[in-house]
Design a protein around this motif. Structure first.
Motif, PDB file in Angstrom:
ATOM      1  N   ASP A  61       0.642  -1.137   0.200  1.00 29.63           N
ATOM      2  CA  ASP A  61      -0.032   0.057  -0.091  1.00 29.63           C
ATOM      3  C   ASP A  61       0.902   1.326   0.239  1.00 29.63           C
ATOM      4  O   ASP A  61       1.539   1.439   0.889  1.00 29.63           O
ATOM      5  CB  ASP A  61      -1.057   0.057   1.300  1.00 29.63           C
ATOM      6  N   THR A  80      -6.089   9.010  -6.693  1.00 32.35           N
ATOM      7  CA  THR A  80      -6.171   7.528  -6.847  1.00 32.35           C
ATOM      8  C   THR A  80      -7.398   7.461  -7.991  1.00 32.35           C
ATOM      9  O   THR A  80      -7.444   6.244  -8.607  1.00 32.35           O
ATOM     10  CB  THR A  80      -6.859   7.026  -5.377  1.00 32.35           C
ATOM     11  N   GLY A 123      -8.194   3.734  -8.727  1.00 30.48           N
ATOM     12  CA  GLY A 123      -8.912   3.310  -7.346  1.00 30.48           C
ATOM     13  C   GLY A 123     -10.169   4.164  -7.129  1.00 30.48           C
ATOM     14  O   GLY A 123     -10.617   5.197  -8.039  1.00 30.48           O
ATOM     15  N   ALA A 124     -10.560   4.202  -6.086  1.00 31.39           N
ATOM     16  CA  ALA A 124     -11.648   5.171  -5.697  1.00 31.39           C
ATOM     17  C   ALA A 124     -11.092   6.555  -5.242  1.00 31.39           C
ATOM     18  O   ALA A 124     -10.082   6.645  -4.934  1.00 31.39           O
ATOM     19  CB  ALA A 124     -12.190   4.476  -4.281  1.00 31.39           C
ATOM     20  N   TRP A 137     -11.501   8.832  -3.137  1.00 29.99           N
ATOM     21  CA  TRP A 137     -10.988   9.696  -1.717  1.00 29.99           C
ATOM     22  C   TRP A 137     -10.297   8.516  -0.775  1.00 29.99           C
ATOM     23  O   TRP A 137     -10.028   8.666   0.214  1.00 29.99           O
ATOM     24  CB  TRP A 137     -12.326  10.135  -1.062  1.00 29.99           C
ATOM     25  N   GLU A 138      -9.719   7.696  -1.531  1.00 27.53           N
ATOM     26  CA  GLU A 138      -8.635   6.686  -0.885  1.00 27.53           C
ATOM     27  C   GLU A 138      -7.475   7.453  -0.298  1.00 27.53           C
ATOM     28  O   GLU A 138      -6.973   8.275  -1.014  1.00 27.53           O
ATOM     29  CB  GLU A 138      -8.345   5.483  -1.814  1.00 27.53           C
ATOM     30  N   LYS A 139      -6.854   6.650   0.668  1.00 30.92           N
ATOM     31  CA  LYS A 139      -5.785   7.622   1.279  1.00 30.92           C
ATOM     32  C   LYS A 139      -4.374   6.610   0.796  1.00 30.92           C
ATOM     33  O   LYS A 139      -3.354   6.973   1.083  1.00 30.92           O
ATOM     34  CB  LYS A 139      -5.778   7.335   2.884  1.00 30.92           C
ATOM     35  N   SER A 140      -4.511   5.558   0.174  1.00 29.10           N
ATOM     36  CA  SER A 140      -3.577   4.741  -0.325  1.00 29.10           C
ATOM     37  C   SER A 140      -3.837   4.177  -1.674  1.00 29.10           C
ATOM     38  O   SER A 140      -5.127   3.952  -2.021  1.00 29.10           O
ATOM     39  CB  SER A 140      -3.006   3.880   0.575  1.00 29.10           C
ATOM     40  N   ILE A 141      -3.161   3.597  -2.246  1.00 27.55           N
ATOM     41  CA  ILE A 141      -3.134   2.869  -3.712  1.00 27.55           C
ATOM     42  C   ILE A 141      -2.438   1.685  -3.426  1.00 27.55           C
ATOM     43  O   ILE A 141      -1.236   1.733  -3.112  1.00 27.55           O
ATOM     44  CB  ILE A 141      -2.949   3.635  -4.917  1.00 27.55           C
ATOM     45  N   LYS A 142      -2.854   0.478  -3.921  1.00 23.94           N
ATOM     46  CA  LYS A 142      -1.985  -0.796  -3.893  1.00 23.94           C
ATOM     47  C   LYS A 142      -1.125  -0.954  -5.268  1.00 23.94           C
ATOM     48  O   LYS A 142      -1.704  -0.634  -6.256  1.00 23.94           O
ATOM     49  CB  LYS A 142      -2.860  -1.959  -3.682  1.00 23.94           C
TER      50      LYS A 142
END
Length: 136
Positions: free
Chosen positions: A103, A112, A117-118, A120-125
């Motif tokens: 992450d 993101t 990604g979505a 408002w995510e705080k991390s991206i994989k």
């Protein structure tokens, strides 16, 4: 007369300066975010490559996972936010697949969504994988 024209131009010039600075700061933050994501991606790929190679040479999954986590640590990725998975005989006989996923934190809101990604995510994989042939 000239002094009065000069005073009238200061407000719009200041507004243009502030708006252009905000735009430049957003662009700079985006560049920093993308560079940190690429750093984590390269670390994950290197860890997968070394873990797979170590398993192919030693046939020891624990040692290969440990090497993968050491490479991640050298890349600045803590083991708490990463995972090393080794799958022997995965795509075929005498082949091992090494997969590393971690992450990566994102500092700019909404980036993101641009990267899959979505919003408002705080991390991206980010992940990396490698396949190696081994002799039993």
């Amino acid at each position: 007369m000239l002094k009065r024209l000069y005073k009238d131009c200061r407000g719009p010039v200041m507004l243009e300066f502030v708006l252009s600075c905000i735009l430049l700061i957003v662009i700079l933050m985006g560049m920093v975010n993308v560079s940190l994501l690429l750093k984590d991606k390269l670390g994950a790929v290197a860890a997968a490559r070394e873990a797979g190679r170590t398993y192919a040479v030693t046939l020891n999954a624990n040692k290969a996972s440990q090497v993968g986590y050491e490479v991640l640590s050298a890349a600045g990725i803590s083991p708490a936010r990463a995972q090393v998975v080794l799958t022997p005989n995965s795509p075929g006989q005498n082949l091992v697949t090494a997969e590393v996923a971690c992450d990566s934190p994102v500092f700019l809101p909404g980036i993101t969504a641009l990267l899959g990604g979505a919003p408002w995510e705080k991390s991206i994989k980010v992940s990396g994988s490698a396949v190696f042939r081994y002799e039993p």
